[in-house]
Design a protein around this motif. Structure first.
Motif, PDB file in Angstrom:
ATOM      1  N   ALA A 163       0.837  -1.196   0.000  1.00  0.00           N
ATOM      2  CA  ALA A 163       0.000   0.000   0.000  1.00  0.00           C
ATOM      3  C   ALA A 163       0.869   1.242   0.000  1.00  0.00           C
ATOM      4  O   ALA A 163       2.042   1.214   0.393  1.00  0.00           O
ATOM      5  CB  ALA A 163      -0.930   0.008   1.216  1.00  0.00           C
ATOM      6  N   LEU A 164       0.262   2.345  -0.441  1.00  0.00           N
ATOM      7  CA  LEU A 164       0.866   3.664  -0.313  1.00  0.00           C
ATOM      8  C   LEU A 164       0.118   4.400   0.787  1.00  0.00           C
ATOM      9  O   LEU A 164      -1.117   4.426   0.780  1.00  0.00           O
ATOM     10  CB  LEU A 164       0.741   4.451  -1.622  1.00  0.00           C
ATOM     11  CG  LEU A 164       1.328   3.808  -2.880  1.00  0.00           C
ATOM     12  CD1 LEU A 164       1.077   4.704  -4.087  1.00  0.00           C
ATOM     13  CD2 LEU A 164       2.812   3.543  -2.711  1.00  0.00           C
ATOM     14  N   ALA A 165       0.839   4.983   1.726  1.00  0.00           N
ATOM     15  CA  ALA A 165       0.189   5.668   2.846  1.00  0.00           C
ATOM     16  C   ALA A 165       0.939   6.941   3.194  1.00  0.00           C
ATOM     17  O   ALA A 165       2.177   6.998   3.135  1.00  0.00           O
ATOM     18  CB  ALA A 165       0.126   4.752   4.067  1.00  0.00           C
ATOM     19  N   TYR A 166       0.185   7.970   3.549  1.00  0.00           N
ATOM     20  CA  TYR A 166       0.788   9.210   4.043  1.00  0.00           C
ATOM     21  C   TYR A 166       1.459   8.913   5.383  1.00  0.00           C
ATOM     22  O   TYR A 166       0.866   8.289   6.269  1.00  0.00           O
ATOM     23  CB  TYR A 166      -0.280  10.281   4.208  1.00  0.00           C
ATOM     24  CG  TYR A 166      -1.001  10.602   2.924  1.00  0.00           C
ATOM     25  CD1 TYR A 166      -0.340  11.256   1.887  1.00  0.00           C
ATOM     26  CD2 TYR A 166      -2.324  10.241   2.738  1.00  0.00           C
ATOM     27  CE1 TYR A 166      -0.986  11.551   0.692  1.00  0.00           C
ATOM     28  CE2 TYR A 166      -2.982  10.530   1.543  1.00  0.00           C
ATOM     29  CZ  TYR A 166      -2.315  11.181   0.530  1.00  0.00           C
ATOM     30  OH  TYR A 166      -2.957  11.469  -0.649  1.00  0.00           O
ATOM     31  N   THR A 167       2.702   9.374   5.531  1.00  0.00           N
ATOM     32  CA  THR A 167       3.501   8.948   6.676  1.00  0.00           C
ATOM     33  C   THR A 167       4.375  10.078   7.213  1.00  0.00           C
ATOM     34  O   THR A 167       5.076  10.735   6.436  1.00  0.00           O
ATOM     35  CB  THR A 167       4.423   7.769   6.257  1.00  0.00           C
ATOM     36  OG1 THR A 167       3.631   6.746   5.661  1.00  0.00           O
ATOM     37  CG2 THR A 167       5.168   7.209   7.443  1.00  0.00           C
ATOM     38  N   PRO A 168       4.368  10.307   8.530  1.00  0.00           N
ATOM     39  CA  PRO A 168       5.273  11.296   9.118  1.00  0.00           C
ATOM     40  C   PRO A 168       6.727  10.920   8.858  1.00  0.00           C
ATOM     41  O   PRO A 168       7.064   9.743   8.662  1.00  0.00           O
ATOM     42  CB  PRO A 168       4.942  11.224  10.614  1.00  0.00           C
ATOM     43  CG  PRO A 168       3.570  10.643  10.680  1.00  0.00           C
ATOM     44  CD  PRO A 168       3.483   9.697   9.523  1.00  0.00           C
ATOM     45  N   SER A 169       7.591  11.903   8.898  1.00  0.00           N
ATOM     46  CA  SER A 169       8.998  11.677   8.560  1.00  0.00           C
ATOM     47  C   SER A 169       9.745  10.844   9.586  1.00  0.00           C
ATOM     48  O   SER A 169      10.826  10.324   9.300  1.00  0.00           O
ATOM     49  CB  SER A 169       9.711  13.026   8.407  1.00  0.00           C
ATOM     50  OG  SER A 169       9.608  13.782   9.610  1.00  0.00           O
ATOM     51  N   ASP A 170       9.174  10.675  10.796  1.00  0.00           N
ATOM     52  CA  ASP A 170       9.895   9.938  11.829  1.00  0.00           C
ATOM     53  C   ASP A 170       9.638   8.430  11.795  1.00  0.00           C
ATOM     54  O   ASP A 170      10.154   7.692  12.630  1.00  0.00           O
ATOM     55  CB  ASP A 170       9.552  10.480  13.218  1.00  0.00           C
ATOM     56  CG  ASP A 170       8.055  10.400  13.524  1.00  0.00           C
ATOM     57  OD1 ASP A 170       7.269  10.099  12.592  1.00  0.00           O
ATOM     58  OD2 ASP A 170       7.670  10.627  14.681  1.00  0.00           O
ATOM     59  N   VAL A 171       8.841   7.948  10.834  1.00  0.00           N
ATOM     60  CA  VAL A 171       8.596   6.505  10.728  1.00  0.00           C
ATOM     61  C   VAL A 171       9.794   5.842  10.056  1.00  0.00           C
ATOM     62  O   VAL A 171      10.178   6.211   8.942  1.00  0.00           O
ATOM     63  CB  VAL A 171       7.313   6.217   9.919  1.00  0.00           C
ATOM     64  CG1 VAL A 171       7.181   4.723   9.640  1.00  0.00           C
ATOM     65  CG2 VAL A 171       6.084   6.722  10.677  1.00  0.00           C
ATOM     66  N   PRO A 172      10.435   4.854  10.715  1.00  0.00           N
ATOM     67  CA  PRO A 172      11.638   4.242  10.151  1.00  0.00           C
ATOM     68  C   PRO A 172      11.322   3.316   8.975  1.00  0.00           C
ATOM     69  O   PRO A 172      10.267   2.698   8.919  1.00  0.00           O
ATOM     70  CB  PRO A 172      12.207   3.439  11.332  1.00  0.00           C
ATOM     71  CG  PRO A 172      11.007   3.120  12.173  1.00  0.00           C
ATOM     72  CD  PRO A 172      10.094   4.299  12.040  1.00  0.00           C
ATOM     73  N   ILE A 173      12.257   3.258   8.040  1.00  0.00           N
ATOM     74  CA  ILE A 173      12.135   2.362   6.890  1.00  0.00           C
ATOM     75  C   ILE A 173      12.813   1.034   7.224  1.00  0.00           C
ATOM     76  O   ILE A 173      13.934   1.015   7.730  1.00  0.00           O
ATOM     77  CB  ILE A 173      12.797   2.984   5.634  1.00  0.00           C
ATOM     78  CG1 ILE A 173      12.156   4.322   5.292  1.00  0.00           C
ATOM     79  CG2 ILE A 173      12.713   2.018   4.450  1.00  0.00           C
ATOM     80  CD1 ILE A 173      10.702   4.247   4.931  1.00  0.00           C
ATOM     81  N   GLY A 174      12.141  -0.062   6.945  1.00  0.00           N
ATOM     82  CA  GLY A 174      12.762  -1.383   7.083  1.00  0.00           C
ATOM     83  C   GLY A 174      12.375  -2.182   8.301  1.00  0.00           C
ATOM     84  O   GLY A 174      12.487  -3.403   8.296  1.00  0.00           O
ATOM     85  N   SER A 175      11.927  -1.530   9.371  1.00  0.00           N
ATOM     86  CA  SER A 175      11.592  -2.279  10.584  1.00  0.00           C
ATOM     87  C   SER A 175      10.136  -2.734  10.557  1.00  0.00           C
ATOM     88  O   SER A 175       9.266  -2.061   9.998  1.00  0.00           O
ATOM     89  CB  SER A 175      11.855  -1.420  11.823  1.00  0.00           C
ATOM     90  OG  SER A 175      11.108  -0.220  11.774  1.00  0.00           O
ATOM     91  N   TRP A 176       9.873  -3.878  11.187  1.00  0.00           N
ATOM     92  CA  TRP A 176       8.527  -4.442  11.250  1.00  0.00           C
ATOM     93  C   TRP A 176       7.820  -3.980  12.518  1.00  0.00           C
ATOM     94  O   TRP A 176       8.431  -3.852  13.572  1.00  0.00           O
ATOM     95  CB  TRP A 176       8.585  -5.970  11.229  1.00  0.00           C
ATOM     96  CG  TRP A 176       8.799  -6.532   9.854  1.00  0.00           C
ATOM     97  CD1 TRP A 176       9.983  -6.893   9.296  1.00  0.00           C
ATOM     98  CD2 TRP A 176       7.792  -6.799   8.875  1.00  0.00           C
ATOM     99  NE1 TRP A 176       9.791  -7.364   8.026  1.00  0.00           N
ATOM    100  CE2 TRP A 176       8.451  -7.317   7.742  1.00  0.00           C
ATOM    101  CE3 TRP A 176       6.408  -6.642   8.840  1.00  0.00           C
ATOM    102  CZ2 TRP A 176       7.764  -7.687   6.589  1.00  0.00           C
ATOM    103  CZ3 TRP A 176       5.721  -7.021   7.688  1.00  0.00           C
ATOM    104  CH2 TRP A 176       6.389  -7.518   6.584  1.00  0.00           C
ATOM    105  N   HIS A 177       6.521  -3.757  12.408  1.00  0.00           N
ATOM    106  CA  HIS A 177       5.687  -3.376  13.539  1.00  0.00           C
ATOM    107  C   HIS A 177       4.400  -4.195  13.489  1.00  0.00           C
ATOM    108  O   HIS A 177       3.912  -4.531  12.407  1.00  0.00           O
ATOM    109  CB  HIS A 177       5.354  -1.884  13.506  1.00  0.00           C
ATOM    110  CG  HIS A 177       6.559  -0.995  13.499  1.00  0.00           C
ATOM    111  ND1 HIS A 177       7.192  -0.591  14.652  1.00  0.00           N
ATOM    112  CD2 HIS A 177       7.254  -0.463  12.469  1.00  0.00           C
ATOM    113  CE1 HIS A 177       8.228   0.164  14.341  1.00  0.00           C
ATOM    114  NE2 HIS A 177       8.292   0.266  13.024  1.00  0.00           N
ATOM    115  N   THR A 178       3.849  -4.492  14.645  1.00  0.00           N
ATOM    116  CA  THR A 178       2.605  -5.251  14.723  1.00  0.00           C
ATOM    117  C   THR A 178       1.485  -4.349  15.236  1.00  0.00           C
ATOM    118  O   THR A 178       1.649  -3.676  16.255  1.00  0.00           O
ATOM    119  CB  THR A 178       2.751  -6.465  15.655  1.00  0.00           C
ATOM    120  OG1 THR A 178       3.747  -7.341  15.112  1.00  0.00           O
ATOM    121  CG2 THR A 178       1.429  -7.226  15.755  1.00  0.00           C
TER     122      THR A 178
END
Length: 324
Positions: A163-178
């Motif tokens: 998906a494409l989602a609007y995202t704040p700049s502080d969200v890290p790339i590459g890490s998984w979240h549940t």
């Protein structure tokens, strides 16, 4: 037709036990087959109480089935097919199956037309929202449908989305979240969902990973543990990460002010930027799981490129395939 040879370890068992326990046939299915004299051993009719021997050739003729859906000719993109199942890459904007308001034009009707020459009818295993694209799995007969239903309930069918989602700049790339929430029906609009609690909702569990960013938009991958209605869309929007183009769980729903970027994307993409890109399943008697890929929809690739991206969604998914 379903056919197998009795193995040495299976000799001495009742045929009914072998069909039900080893080959996963439901009692309802076996009763239908028996009513049509559809079971034979070595070419001869046989009773369910018969004791099988090593080397016996058992044949089960699938009963004739009828569909409540009128077949409709339409183009369908087939991702995978075998004797038991069919996986289709559904475009956004088409219903998975008919509804009370839209009785024609569903993907199920198109698949029914495709299977009709072989005397088969499609059985829906799962669903996608009308405006979500991607892989949908259909069983070709009642027995395959039963096995896949059991696999679904046993958590042996896995769906992955991009998906494409609007995202704040502080969200890290590459890490998984549940993401874990209880999802309930919106009392003011039954077609929508809200974040509820354990008393009024169903538990929804989603694993997500941001894999690329362009401005204020990120590409996310998702793996679902549950399959609740609007699960990804609602869970993301409720955390201030609304999907591009979503008309239900919008930027405003997330409590964020719209901007020039959101207005541009919504004008260019009239539906949520969500695509089911991979299906993996393992039903009874399968030695290895089957994994099927559905290439991201062209309209999602186009909006991602218009935002300014160089690598395609397809390339990004390929590059990150080993990080799941």
């Amino acid at each position: 037709m379903y056919e197998f040879i009795v193995e040495e370890a299976q000799a001495g068992r009742k045929l009914s036990s072998l069909l039900g326990t080893t080959h996963g046939m439901s009692r309802k299915f076996i009763r239908r087959v028996i009513q049509e004299n559809g079971i034979s051993r070595n070419g001869q009719p046989v009773l369910l109480s018969a004791i099988v021997e090593e080397g016996d050739r058992i044949q089960v003729q699938f009963p004739v089935e009828s569909s409540s859906v009128q077949p409709e000719k339409m183009p369908i993109q087939i991702c995978y097919e075998d004797a038991n199942v069919l996986v289709v890459n559904k475009p956004a904007g088409i219903l998975t199956h008919p509804s009370a308001k839209e009785k024609t034009g569903s993907l199920l009707a198109g698949v029914a037309h495709y299977l009709a020459p072989a005397g088969l009818i499609p059985h829906s295993v799962h669903r996608l929202d009308k405006f979500t694209s991607g892989a949908i799995l259909y069983a070709k007969h009642a027995h395959a449908h039963h096995l896949l239903d059991v696999a679904m309930r046993s958590n042996l069918v896995h769906r992955q989305y991009v998906a494409l989602a609007y995202t704040p700049s502080d969200v890290p790339i590459g890490s998984w979240h549940t993401l874990e929430d209880y999802i309930a029906q919106d009392p003011n609009k039954p077609s929508r969902r809200i974040i509820g609690n354990s008393d009024n909702g169903q538990l929804a569990i989603t694993h997500m990973q941001a894999i690329a960013r362009m401005g204020d938009v990120c590409v996310y991958r998702f793996r679902l543990e549950t399959g609740r209605t609007h699960q990804i869309r609602l869970q993301m929007a409720s955390r201030g990460l609304p999907l591009v183009g979503d008309r239900d769980y919008t930027y405003d729903y997330s409590g964020l002010p719209g901007n020039r970027s959101t207005r541009y994307c919504e004008k260019m993409l009239p539906h949520q930027a969500l695509h089911a890109y991979q299906l993996t399943w393992q039903a009874k008697n399968m030695t290895e799981p089957i994994c099927v890929y559905a290439k991201p929809a062209e309209d999602l690739e186009e909006i991602w490129a218009l935002i300014g991206a160089k690598a395609t969604l397809h390339q990004l998914l390929e590059d990150n395939a080993d990080t799941l």
